[in-house]
Every structure is written in C-alpha cells, then in structure tokens.
Design a protein around this motif. Structure first.
Motif, PDB file in Angstrom:
ATOM      1  N   GLY A 171     -10.743 -46.696  94.685  1.00  0.00           N
ATOM      2  CA  GLY A 171      -9.871 -46.134  95.854  1.00  0.00           C
ATOM      3  C   GLY A 171     -10.755 -44.726  97.065  1.00  0.00           C
ATOM      4  N   HIS A 172      -9.963 -44.953  98.448  1.00  0.00           N
ATOM      5  CA  HIS A 172     -10.402 -44.506  98.890  1.00  0.00           C
ATOM      6  C   HIS A 172      -9.798 -43.010  98.860  1.00  0.00           C
ATOM      7  N   ILE A 173     -10.381 -41.790  99.402  1.00  0.00           N
ATOM      8  CA  ILE A 173      -9.584 -40.871  99.378  1.00  0.00           C
ATOM      9  C   ILE A 173      -9.905 -39.719 100.881  1.00  0.00           C
ATOM     10  N   THR A 174      -8.591 -39.735 101.616  1.00  0.00           N
ATOM     11  CA  THR A 174      -9.096 -38.689 102.650  1.00  0.00           C
ATOM     12  C   THR A 174      -8.417 -37.289 102.655  1.00  0.00           C
ATOM     13  N   THR A 175      -8.540 -37.017 103.762  1.00  0.00           N
ATOM     14  CA  THR A 175      -8.077 -35.477 103.686  1.00  0.00           C
ATOM     15  C   THR A 175      -7.909 -35.415 105.612  1.00  0.00           C
ATOM     16  N   THR A 176      -6.398 -34.520 105.571  1.00  0.00           N
ATOM     17  CA  THR A 176      -6.200 -34.630 107.080  1.00  0.00           C
ATOM     18  C   THR A 176      -4.625 -32.970 106.386  1.00  0.00           C
ATOM     19  N   SER A 177      -4.924 -32.718 108.189  1.00  0.00           N
ATOM     20  CA  SER A 177      -4.121 -31.749 108.807  1.00  0.00           C
ATOM     21  C   SER A 177      -3.255 -32.117 109.314  1.00  0.00           C
ATOM     22  N   LEU A 212      -5.424 -43.097  99.377  1.00  0.00           N
ATOM     23  CA  LEU A 212      -4.829 -41.976  98.918  1.00  0.00           C
ATOM     24  C   LEU A 212      -4.998 -40.653  99.547  1.00  0.00           C
ATOM     25  N   VAL A 213      -4.723 -40.356 100.221  1.00  0.00           N
ATOM     26  CA  VAL A 213      -4.383 -38.854 101.845  1.00  0.00           C
ATOM     27  C   VAL A 213      -3.737 -38.331 101.278  1.00  0.00           C
ATOM     28  N   LEU A 214      -4.900 -36.717 100.848  1.00  0.00           N
ATOM     29  CA  LEU A 214      -4.055 -35.469 101.187  1.00  0.00           C
ATOM     30  C   LEU A 214      -3.783 -34.760 102.364  1.00  0.00           C
ATOM     31  N   VAL A 215      -3.084 -34.171 102.635  1.00  0.00           N
ATOM     32  CA  VAL A 215      -2.367 -33.962 103.601  1.00  0.00           C
ATOM     33  C   VAL A 215      -2.323 -32.174 103.210  1.00  0.00           C
ATOM     34  N   ASP A 216      -2.629 -31.719 103.945  1.00  0.00           N
ATOM     35  CA  ASP A 216      -1.986 -29.355 103.668  1.00  0.00           C
ATOM     36  C   ASP A 216      -2.970 -29.415 104.924  1.00  0.00           C
ATOM     37  N   PRO A 217      -2.104 -28.217 105.758  1.00  0.00           N
ATOM     38  CA  PRO A 217      -2.345 -27.116 106.933  1.00  0.00           C
ATOM     39  C   PRO A 217      -3.217 -26.419 106.802  1.00  0.00           C
ATOM     40  N   ALA A 218      -4.001 -26.521 105.430  1.00  0.00           N
ATOM     41  CA  ALA A 218      -4.421 -25.002 105.180  1.00  0.00           C
ATOM     42  C   ALA A 218      -6.094 -26.194 105.116  1.00  0.00           C
ATOM     43  N   ALA A 219      -7.200 -26.389 106.605  1.00  0.00           N
ATOM     44  CA  ALA A 219      -7.967 -27.383 106.217  1.00  0.00           C
ATOM     45  C   ALA A 219      -8.839 -26.399 105.066  1.00  0.00           C
TER      46      ALA A 219
END
Length: 431
Positions: free
Chosen positions: A60-66, A32-39
C-alpha cells in the motif's frame, strides 16, 4: 481501498500502522492517508509509517497531508483519532476538577465534559467535509469521549461507528489467563463507553459456556490488581467492571491519589516527546516497545477488524485475528431497544453484528439494577452534555455537570462550570 486517518500525526499512529501492515489480508489497503494540521510532526510519523510498511512488505501507498478535504477525498473509511487542544488541554482537564474535590480525568466527570465541548463541534465539521468528499465512507470514531462523539455523528446522519480498545484489551487478557486463542473468547460486554461491565466471558461464541465464575475464582486477585480494585469487591460483584469504574467505586481515594502524584497528562507528554525522538531515527522501522505504555493496547487489531467488516473485506482467519464481515464485535452504536431501560437513541457499547450495513447490537442479557441504574444516570448526563456541545450556553453546561453522578451537588456544579469555561474559552466559539 483507501482509508484516511484524521489525527494521523498522533504518537498512537505507529500502533495502527503496524496493525494495517500485519493484517493486510484482513484489510487490503491500497492507499492510506495520514491527515494532521501539525505538518512537522506529521512528517516524522509519516516517515516511520512508510518504513513499517516497507519492512513488512505491505504494497500500500502512504501519503501525508494537512489538507483535510484532499486527504478524505474518495476514502472508503475515515478513522478519527484527534485531540482538540492537545496534551495542554488534557492537563487542564485533569487539574481544575480536583480543586473542587472531583476526579480530574479527560473522559470522566467534569474533565470529560470539557473534552466533549471542545471535540464535538470539530468532529461534526470534519464529518460534514467527509460527507461532501466521500459520501459513502464509514466514519470510525476513536476520539474520546467516544459515546458522546458517536451519538453526535449518528444524530447528524453520518455513517459512523464508535470504537474503544477496552473490550479487546480484556478479551486478550482473559484469553491469556484461559490459555485459549483470543478469537475463541466472547465477552458479554455491556454499558456505555468507559462505563462497562463484563457480565459473562464465553468460550466459542455468544452462546458458549460462561467461564467468568472460573476466571474470578482462579484469577480474581490478578484481575483486581489490574483494575486497581480490591479483590473482595470483584468477588462480591461477580462481574468484571472496566477500570474506569474505579472513578465511581473509589472516587475519594482516587481524588486523594491524583492530588499527590504527577498527572497522566504530564507523563504522556514526556512519553510523546521521547517517542517522537525515536520516530525521527531513519533506522527505526517498527513500533517501539515504549509505545505500549502510551495506552491503546490492541487498538490496531480492533480498528482493522471493524473497518474490514464495515467494508465487506475478507476474513482475517489466516492472520489469526479474525472477525469476518458480519462478525460480532464490541462497538458504540445506537441502543435501538437493546437495553430496554434506555432510550433507543442512546449510544451504548455492546457486542454487535457488524457488516456493510453497519452495526446491529446482539440481544442483551438482563442487566442487574446495580449497573443499570448507573448506566441510565450517565446516559442522562451524556444527553445533556451533547446538548451543551451542540448549542453552548452556561446553563446547559451547569445542568450536564449537575446530572453527572460524580458531581451531583449544586455548589460543586456551579464552581466547576466557572472553571470549565475559564479554562476552555479559546476552544468554545459560543463564548
């Protein structure tokens, strides 16, 4: 299975994460990837998301990225839940229409048009990047105005389905009133996004017994109170409108209320500030009760069921939520003759059979002219709104406003056009 959430830094996201964790047998995510420009905000929400998964034992593996391209790369599904301009833009959408005597609301009327103009170009850009990096991915749109945004995606050839939580919220409410499991309640839910009526409430499935007359007879005042409409109005209609119909059925009353009370945008902004403070607490590993007041009730259940059906995942019966692939769910998709008084390419919100090949609306009952007329009127507005969002131009904006049944007067449409453009100049490239 990889799913990306664009707008993953939203305060809504823990509701979604909680659903993914609880319903992992329905939707077995591995990534699961959470994408958002507000880092900075994304880091806070992402931390809570990981703690929720850990608490509930989700592997599951959760990652975050802008980085949008990296986030959606190879995804099986991409869920859109973004708000262009943030709560500041929402606050404007709720204020300047009131200066012209019109409802100020972020998805209905002039404010809804402003949101569409800001949102459609951004969503289409995201979708094109999804097409390059994950060409087989389904796009699930929860971004308002859902009907207009979904139509934009479909007309551009994307694999997209629109989602709103109004139907599942009513399903759960009616199930509680009837003292039956939610999966045993089927809604004849017809109209457009944020413009729907429950024409029947059936037990057991699309062909089950209609218990709506019983619901109204036994619980009419309670249902009416939730909708903030007079109980005699529901009794006369014999159906249950969505709460957004109050903007049409009690327009002037709503305008007077909105002029004298704090805006919903200010309430939500304050609530978001509190929620983010809570999310920072490293001991918090579940969604807080305050989140229920943010809106979006049962959003996670609806999103999980829809994604599972589109991706051909296993049934969710063991989790008690249910729909299996190919099941009937309320979604936003092309009309394709379902409502014969609308064009085939109108996007409607109706029960549909959903599977890996997309959403196919069920045959619809006859819709009373009292509702069909308003649906047709707003469909015309939505077509004009999409033209304005795609191609810009003051005249297109004016025509969309003139067509909207909550406006419809030349002088108001002119005034609203000027105000809309003045308040949204930084978001509209064509200006």
């Amino acid at each position: 299975m990889k799913l990306a959430v664009v707008g993953g830094g939203s305060t809504y996201t823990p509701e979604l994460i909680d659903g993914f964790a609880r319903l992992r047998d329905t939707l077995p995510l591995t990534e699961l990837v959470l994408v958002d420009p507000a880092a900075e905000r994304l880091a806070v929400v992402g931390g809570l998301a990981r703690r929720i998964f850990a608490r509930q034992g989700h592997p599951g593996h959760i990652t975050t990225t802008s980085d949008l391209d990296a986030g959606v790369d190879g995804a099986d599904a991409v869920l859109l839940q973004l708000r262009v301009g943030g709560q500041a833009a929402r606050a404007q959408d709720e204020s300047w229409p009131l200066e012209c005597g019109c409802v100020g609301q972020e998805t209905t009327g002039a404010g809804g048009l402003a949101k569409a103009l800001r949102t459609v170009p951004v969503v289409l850009d995201i979708a094109e990047r999804v097409r390059r990096r994950a060409p087989d991915a389904w796009i699930i749109d929860f971004t308002n105005p859902v009907g207009i945004v979904t139509r934009a995606l479909l007309e551009a050839g994307h694999r997209a389905v629109g989602l709103c939580n109004v139907a599942i919220h009513l399903q759960r409410k009616f199930a509680a009133l009837l003292d039956v499991p939610p999966e045993g309640v089927h809604l004849d839910h017809y109209g457009l996004n944020h413009l729907t009526w429950e024409l029947a409430v059936r037990l057991g499935g699309p062909d089950g017994e209609d218990v709506l007359p019983r619901l109204l007879a036994e619980h009419g005042p309670r249902i009416a109170e939730d909708l903030r409409l007079p109980a005699p109005v529901l009794a006369r209609l014999g159906v249950v409108p969505s709460y957004y119909l109050r903007y049409f059925y009690a327009h002037d009353e709503v305008v007077d209320e909105l002029r004298t009370k704090p805006s919903r945008a200010s309430e939500v902004a304050a609530m978001e500030e509190r929620l983010l403070k809570m999310y920072e607490d490293p001991a918090l590993d579940e969604k807080p009760e305050l989140l229920a007041k943010r809106g979006g009730a049962f959003y996670s259940e609806a999103a999980v069921a829809l994604a599972a059906a589109l991706l051909g995942g296993p049934a969710g019966a063991a989790a008690g939520t249910g729909p299996a692939p190919g099941s009937v769910q309320v979604v936003n998709t092309y009309n394709r003759g379902t409502l014969p008084f609308l064009p085939d390419d109108a996007v409607i919100e109706v029960p549909a059979r959903v599977g890996p090949d997309g959403a196919r609306p069920l045959p619809a009952p006859a819709v009373d002219p009292l509702y069909a007329g308003l649906i047709a009127n707003v469909t015309g507005y939505e077509a004009l709104a999409l033209e304005a969002a795609l191609h810009g131009g003051r005249e297109r904006v004016f025509k969309a406003l003139l067509a909207h049944p909550l406006i419809g007067q030349f002088t108001q449409a002119e005034d609203l056009t000027d105000r809309l453009l003045a308040h949204n100049r930084e978001h509209l490239a064509w200006l």
